[in-house]
Design a protein around this motif. Structure first.
Motif, PDB file in Angstrom:
ATOM      1  N   THR A 151       2.789  -1.271  -5.662  1.00 54.99           N
ATOM      2  CA  THR A 151       1.475  -0.462  -5.816  1.00 54.99           C
ATOM      3  C   THR A 151       1.352   0.806  -5.267  1.00 54.99           C
ATOM      4  O   THR A 151       2.239   1.281  -4.690  1.00 54.99           O
ATOM      5  N   ARG A 152       0.647   1.685  -5.971  1.00 58.00           N
ATOM      6  CA  ARG A 152       0.282   2.981  -5.574  1.00 58.00           C
ATOM      7  C   ARG A 152      -0.607   3.125  -4.349  1.00 58.00           C
ATOM      8  O   ARG A 152      -1.674   2.438  -4.401  1.00 58.00           O
ATOM      9  N   PHE A 172       6.931   8.637  -0.082  1.00 59.63           N
ATOM     10  CA  PHE A 172       7.104   7.694   0.886  1.00 59.63           C
ATOM     11  C   PHE A 172       6.919   6.372   0.385  1.00 59.63           C
ATOM     12  O   PHE A 172       6.341   6.279  -0.561  1.00 59.63           O
ATOM     13  N   ALA A 173       7.099   5.391   1.252  1.00 60.73           N
ATOM     14  CA  ALA A 173       6.803   3.966   0.931  1.00 60.73           C
ATOM     15  C   ALA A 173       6.315   3.304   2.312  1.00 60.73           C
ATOM     16  O   ALA A 173       6.574   3.857   3.158  1.00 60.73           O
ATOM     17  N   PRO A 210       1.970  -3.430   2.106  1.00 59.79           N
ATOM     18  CA  PRO A 210       0.547  -3.467   1.771  1.00 59.79           C
ATOM     19  C   PRO A 210       0.192  -5.072   2.329  1.00 59.79           C
ATOM     20  O   PRO A 210       0.927  -5.936   2.585  1.00 59.79           O
ATOM     21  N   TRP A 211      -1.026  -5.510   2.804  1.00 63.13           N
ATOM     22  CA  TRP A 211      -1.675  -6.573   2.927  1.00 63.13           C
ATOM     23  C   TRP A 211      -1.208  -7.164   4.539  1.00 63.13           C
ATOM     24  O   TRP A 211      -2.184  -7.383   5.281  1.00 63.13           O
ATOM     25  N   ASN A 212      -0.040  -7.277   4.753  1.00 61.79           N
ATOM     26  CA  ASN A 212       0.378  -7.807   6.088  1.00 61.79           C
ATOM     27  C   ASN A 212       1.030  -6.533   6.924  1.00 61.79           C
ATOM     28  O   ASN A 212       1.502  -5.701   6.421  1.00 61.79           O
ATOM     29  N   LEU A 262       3.922   2.556  -2.564  1.00 66.11           N
ATOM     30  CA  LEU A 262       4.451   3.705  -2.945  1.00 66.11           C
ATOM     31  C   LEU A 262       3.404   5.120  -2.965  1.00 66.11           C
ATOM     32  O   LEU A 262       2.473   4.901  -3.450  1.00 66.11           O
ATOM     33  N   GLY A 263       3.983   5.994  -2.295  1.00 65.70           N
ATOM     34  CA  GLY A 263       3.372   7.254  -2.338  1.00 65.70           C
ATOM     35  C   GLY A 263       3.033   7.870  -3.749  1.00 65.70           C
ATOM     36  O   GLY A 263       3.924   7.534  -4.655  1.00 65.70           O
TER      37      GLY A 263
END
Length: 367
Positions: A151-152, A172-173, A210-212, A262-263
């Motif tokens: 996801t972005r 970046f990630a 994301p999320w966690n 992702l950036g």
């Protein structure tokens, strides 16, 4: 300065953060007193107090690496008010992942400490006892790649977990564990992300999600959720299979199966994605062999399908990103941040970058 002690000996040996102490005998235990107020500029949301450090919001204090007089692969930590993460430098200059479980991936003789502070917490002291445990088996090096949902991130103007301020079309990630979080301004933990359209991007890991925040799904065992298959993010299992009643570690309903954020620049420009998508992620710190770091301050590096600027752009590498070098060849002469050279590096099948923008590459085979 760190204070280093050999257990069972009354004299204390004080050593600098980068200094080397000589023990009276080999293969013993050592204690490090962390100078909590001497945190580096790579720290985030940390302030000094009269007798230690504090965080008004979630923060991390990072300290300079310490050379030890012996190899260690285990530790015990005592730091009231903080989680203590430790990582070790490997012989090739790469780092093990950060860990708070008392076990390092491999025996090392240089360690680095990171204190993770929750909002409104204080730390007055931190101490580590390091040792070599001969019973621990070193894991074989293995390049890890998994297909996950990307996801972005967006959030322009916000701050990442390592203190980076997000800019427009940033590169970046984010991964859902601090184990692979690179310090601010560095690419020691970088991911190679490849989309179904054939494009790839190289991005340093500068955020958590994301999320966690404790789901290092690429590892086995992992920090949490060890009943899941390796390579399957907890959010993916929650979304697709109602794992954990469809909730993340914070009890939120998981609304997509994302295993990486992702950036915007990595998402839009590097991969040419227009919406969330399944991608193949390679966790480059798990890949053995020669590597280097991209140096394009304020810019990115085009990844090309050949060894000249006339060949097609097939991806983008962000500034500070690590690239793993499959081999080196000759091509167009280029002048960049590292000088003028006709050297080109193959960093993935059919994907090349000019060596003029990549530092630290040694021992690469000839293509």
């Amino acid at each position: 300065m760190f204070t280093m002690r050999r257990w069972g000996v009354f004299a204390a040996i004080a050593v600098g953060l980068a200094g080397l102490a000589t023990p009276a005998q080999a293969r013993t235990d050592y204690e490090l007193d962390v100078p909590v107020a001497e945190y580096s500029t790579q720290s985030t949301n940390i302030r000094a107090t009269a007798d230690g450090i504090a965080a008004d919001e979630d923060g991390m204090a990072i300290y300079s690496p310490t050379e030890l007089p012996m190899q260690v692969n285990a530790f015990e930590a005592d730091a009231p008010g903080a989680q203590v993460d430790v990582r070790g430098r490997l012989p090739d200059g790469q780092w093990t992942e950060w860990t708070d479980n008392g076990q390092l991936d491999e025996p090392v003789s240089t360690v680095q400490v990171r204190l993770v502070l929750a909002k409104q917490s204080e730390v007055r002291g931190a101490r580590l006892r390091l040792r070599h445990d001969p019973r621990r088996v070193t894991a074989n090096a293995r390049a890890l790649s998994y297909r996950v949902y990307a996801t972005r991130e967006g959030l322009v103007g916000g701050k990442t977990a390592n203190g980076h301020i997000i800019v427009q079309r940033d590169h970046f990630a984010a991964l859902p564990s601090r184990r692979g979080l690179a310090p601010k301004g560095s690419g020691s933990y970088t991911v190679q992300v490849c989309a179904g359209n054939g494009r790839c991007a190289w991005a340093p890991v500068w955020d958590v999600g994301p999320w966690n925040t404790r789901d290092d799904y690429w590892n086995q065992p992992r920090q949490e959720w060890n009943d899941l298959p390796r390579g399957v993010p907890q959010a993916q299992a929650a979304y697709q299979n109602d794992y954990n009643a469809g909730r993340d570690q914070f009890g939120r309903d998981v609304r997509n199966p994302a295993g990486i954020d992702l950036g915007d620049g990595t998402f839009w420009d590097g991969l040419k994605l227009t919406g969330s998508s399944w991608v193949t992620v390679t966790y480059l710190w798990t890949v053995p062999g020669p590597f280097g770091y991209v140096h394009t301050p304020g810019d990115t590096l085009n990844v090309r399908g050949g060894t000249s600027s006339g060949t097609a752009v097939v991806g983008i590498a962000g500034h500070t990103a690590q690239v793993r070098v499959e081999c080196e060849t000759r091509g167009e002469v280029v002048t960049g941040s590292q000088g003028t050279t006709d050297g080109w590096l193959r960093i993935a099948p059919g994907k090349f970058v000019s060596k003029a923008y990549v530092s630290g590459v040694t021992g690469a085979a000839t293509c």
